[in-house]
Write an enzyme that holds these catalytic residues in place. Structure first.
Site, PDB file in Angstrom:
ATOM      1  CB  SER A   1      -1.728  -5.598   2.950  1.00 31.46           C
ATOM      2  OG  SER A   1      -1.190  -4.588   3.785  1.00 31.46           O
ATOM      3  CG  ASP A   2      -3.599  -0.315  -0.712  1.00 31.73           C
ATOM      4  OD1 ASP A   2      -2.626   0.417  -0.440  1.00 31.73           O
ATOM      5  OD2 ASP A   2      -4.572   0.074  -1.375  1.00 31.73           O
ATOM      6  CD1 TRP A   3       0.668   2.826   4.149  1.00 34.76           C
ATOM      7  CD2 TRP A   3       0.965   1.252   2.595  1.00 34.76           C
ATOM      8  NE1 TRP A   3       2.030   2.685   3.932  1.00 34.76           N
ATOM      9  CE2 TRP A   3       2.237   1.726   2.996  1.00 34.76           C
ATOM     10  CE3 TRP A   3       0.918   0.260   1.632  1.00 34.76           C
ATOM     11  CZ2 TRP A   3       3.435   1.244   2.466  1.00 34.76           C
ATOM     12  CZ3 TRP A   3       2.096  -0.224   1.102  1.00 34.76           C
ATOM     13  CH2 TRP A   3       3.329   0.259   1.520  1.00 34.76           C
ATOM     14  CB  THR A   4      -5.310   0.866   6.485  1.00 33.90           C
ATOM     15  OG1 THR A   4      -6.072   1.294   5.347  1.00 33.90           O
ATOM     16  CG2 THR A   4      -4.351   1.957   6.928  1.00 33.90           C
ATOM     17  CB  ALA A   5      -5.690  -3.603   2.601  1.00 30.67           C
TER      18      ALA A   5
END
Length: 612
Positions: free
Chosen positions: A5-9
């Protein structure tokens, strides 16, 4: 493969039942204990976790991080391809370099060069990667200056700054840093409590850092300390500073030179992390080339902890000095006037192009446009290298001999650029974007949200499709308007030879799977081997649905010797003819489509039709 995932996605454990393998940042994020509980109460199956673990371990095995694991694929280790990474980086950089203009000065004739001027801050401090999450620190970076000097051993190569491209705080070069803890390159990072007790330390290889979750005690430590021994390569007065949120103190050789507070003025967390506020010393520090100085930054973390929840960016470095820009330009002009050729490297900086904030215009920062115009006026052949990751205005483009676009060329950018300038390799890239002569001519400019909302009124007509549509009206009832041709259209790019495209053949009956085969003969009509990118576009002027004026449907790379003809076949997938229909999905409109073949979206000399 592994889906990361992208960060905090990832915001919940629901994604764990799908093919999301790794939720970042760790170690906990949105999963952690919540995922364990979800498995225990049956919301997420153990089988789903097993699949994730197997994929992660397989990746680790493939790249050599582990030798093997029980139950792993027997051939996973064999999938690891040993690559000469440096050679590949050099090749890839040249393949992606776009030649925008050339009056014949390129490729350079080494045998006729006696004096060469290399000008521009980006020549010695090029941007080789994007900002924010797009940055990976390589072992070393070859600058354009280094690459050019290396291939011109018999010429007198002289460098001049010309104009300052940097803004804000520029990180200290890794090649000039010594870690006081290890004695090797880099700097020491320490997190300290109120009593000065060390909570954590790291050895890092850049003075520009981002902390985003992970194991660093960003929410519990009182002070972040960065320390290094800096050995400048030039004499002069420098203004040291930092970019971050909080109160920072910088000392040089034990003397306090800065004690100031930098407070963020943006409510956007991304902007505060990736483009934080700056603080600079009130007085310059005198440095001597080759004489090391000890530099220490102490950042109080209280303000940052209150405003960014422990996520922050920090840069220790120097603020660019441009006390006499006219003198800098005049100095560069004098050197260029006495040279056989001038290579001017201009570009953007991390404060113009990065992640987490928007650009306000398309101009090159500082006095770089003035520099190019002044050097061009000398009459010396001038090659301009544009070191940017996205379009910029080039108001002097008709006054220079050549324009080369290496984008952010990676760690081997300097060598790859030299290869292209000398003609050892072709400038192999073609534009994936449209370059406007000025920002006022860009068809889609209304991109600022109002009350948190942005209406995409242009629909599918973005990028080159917007340029094509603008002269025909916007499809929303507006009257057509005169739109100048783009300075450089999508798909455009020159090489060091000439080409002819002929004998277009389009398969009338769709092949298996609905694909349509497009054939064309490509002849190298020049005097040397080269590369061309043949592009296929589709159009349907009488369509019953909203479509682009024309759209890219396929392309193929052609390499041929001088005088050689190559038969090229491009398969256009059925999906390229489809349109999206709400409630239905991808649909196909029966009828006749135009098939256009050429070398850019604005240069499609061959045409035929195909009926579905």
């Amino acid at each position: 493969g592994v889906v990361i995932s992208d960060w905090t996605a990832v915001r919940s454990v629901a994604a764990a039942s799908a093919s999301q393998d790794l939720a970042m940042p760790g170690p906990d994020g949105a999963w952690g204990a919540a995922l364990v509980e979800a498995v225990r109460d049956g919301r997420v199956s153990e089988a789903a976790i097993d699949r994730k673990v197997a994929r992660l371990l397989t990746l680790a095995q493939r790249v050599g991080a582990i030798e093997s694991y029980a139950g792993g694929p027997a051939d996973a280790g064999g999938l690891l391809r040993v690559e000469d990474g440096v050679a590949f980086a050099r090749e890839a950089a040249a393949e992606g370099t776009v030649l925008l203009a050339n009056d014949g000065v390129l490729p350079l004739d080494v045998g006729r060069l006696r004096r060469v001027a290399v000008i521009g801050q980006n020549a010695v401090a090029a941007r080789t990667q994007g900002g924010g999450s797009a940055t990976v620190i390589p072992e070393r970076v070859v600058s354009p200056w280094e690459g050019i000097v290396a291939v011109l051993p018999d010429a007198e190569v002289t460098y001049r700054l010309g104009a300052v491209a940097a803004m804000g705080i520029t990180a200290l070069p890794l090649t000039e840093l010594t870690n006081p803890s290890t004695g090797g390159p880099g700097l020491l990072v320490r997190f300290l409590d109120d009593a000065g007790v060390e909570l954590m330390r790291e050895d890092r290889f850049a003075t520009s850092l981002v902390f985003f979750a992970g194991n660093a005690p960003t929410l519990t430590a009182a002070v972040l300390e960065l320390s290094c021994r800096w050995t400048p390569t030039e004499n002069g007065d420098v203004t040291v500073g930092f970019a971050s949120i909080g109160r920072g103190r910088i000392s040089v050789d034990g003397a306090l030179v800065l004690d100031d507070v930098a407070v963020g003025d943006s409510t956007d967390v991304g902007a505060n992390i990736l483009d934080p506020p700056k603080a600079v010393a009130p007085a310059a520090v005198s440095v001597t080339a080759g004489r090391p100085v000890d530099v220490v930054l102490e950042l109080d973390l209280a303000i940052m902890q209150e405003t960014t929840d422990g996520a922050f960016g920090i840069t220790l470095g120097v603020a660019p000095s441009d006390t006499d820009p006219e003198a800098r330009i005049a100095d560069a002009v004098a050197v260029a006037a006495a040279s056989d050729v001038a290579i001017v490297v201009v570009g953007t900086n991390a404060q113009v192009e990065s992640e987490g904030f928007d650009r306000s215009d398309l101009r090159l920062p500082g006095r770089q446009d003035d520099l190019v115009a002044a050097v061009a006026a000398t009459g010396t052949p001038i090659v301009v290298v544009v070191n940017s990751g996205s379009p910029v205005e080039l108001p002097w483009r008709d006054d220079v001999s050549a324009i080369v676009l290496p984008y952010f060329g990676g760690q081997e950018m300097g060598h790859a650029l030299a290869d292209v300038l000398l003609g050892r390799v072709e400038p192999g890239g073609r534009l994936p974007t449209t370059w406007a002569a000025s920002m006022a001519e860009v068809p889609v400019l209304d991109v600022t949200p109002v009350d948190g909302k942005l209406e995409y009124a242009e629909g599918i007509h973005l990028g080159y499709r917007a340029w094509l549509r603008a002269g025909l009206g916007d499809g929303l009832g507006d009257e057509p308007r005169e739109v100048p041709r783009a300075a450089y259209p999508f798909g455009f790019g020159l090489g060091y030879t000439t080409w002819e495209l002929r004998d277009l053949v389009v398969e009338e009956v769709a092949a298996s799977g609905g694909d349509v085969r497009v054939g064309v003969t490509v002849t190298n009509t020049g005097a040397r081997r080269g590369k061309q990118v043949v592009q296929v576009y589709l159009a349907r002027p009488e369509s019953s649905v909203d479509r682009p004026v024309r759209w890219l449907a396929g392309h193929a790379v052609v390499r041929a010797d001088a005088g050689e003809s190559v038969a090229v076949e491009i398969s256009v997938p059925a999906r390229a003819f489809a349109h999206w229909q709400n409630g239905v999905g991808w649909a196909h409109e029966p009828g006749t489509f135009d098939v256009l073949v050429g070398t850019s979206v604005d240069d499609v000399p061959l045409s035929s039709t195909v009926t579905l």
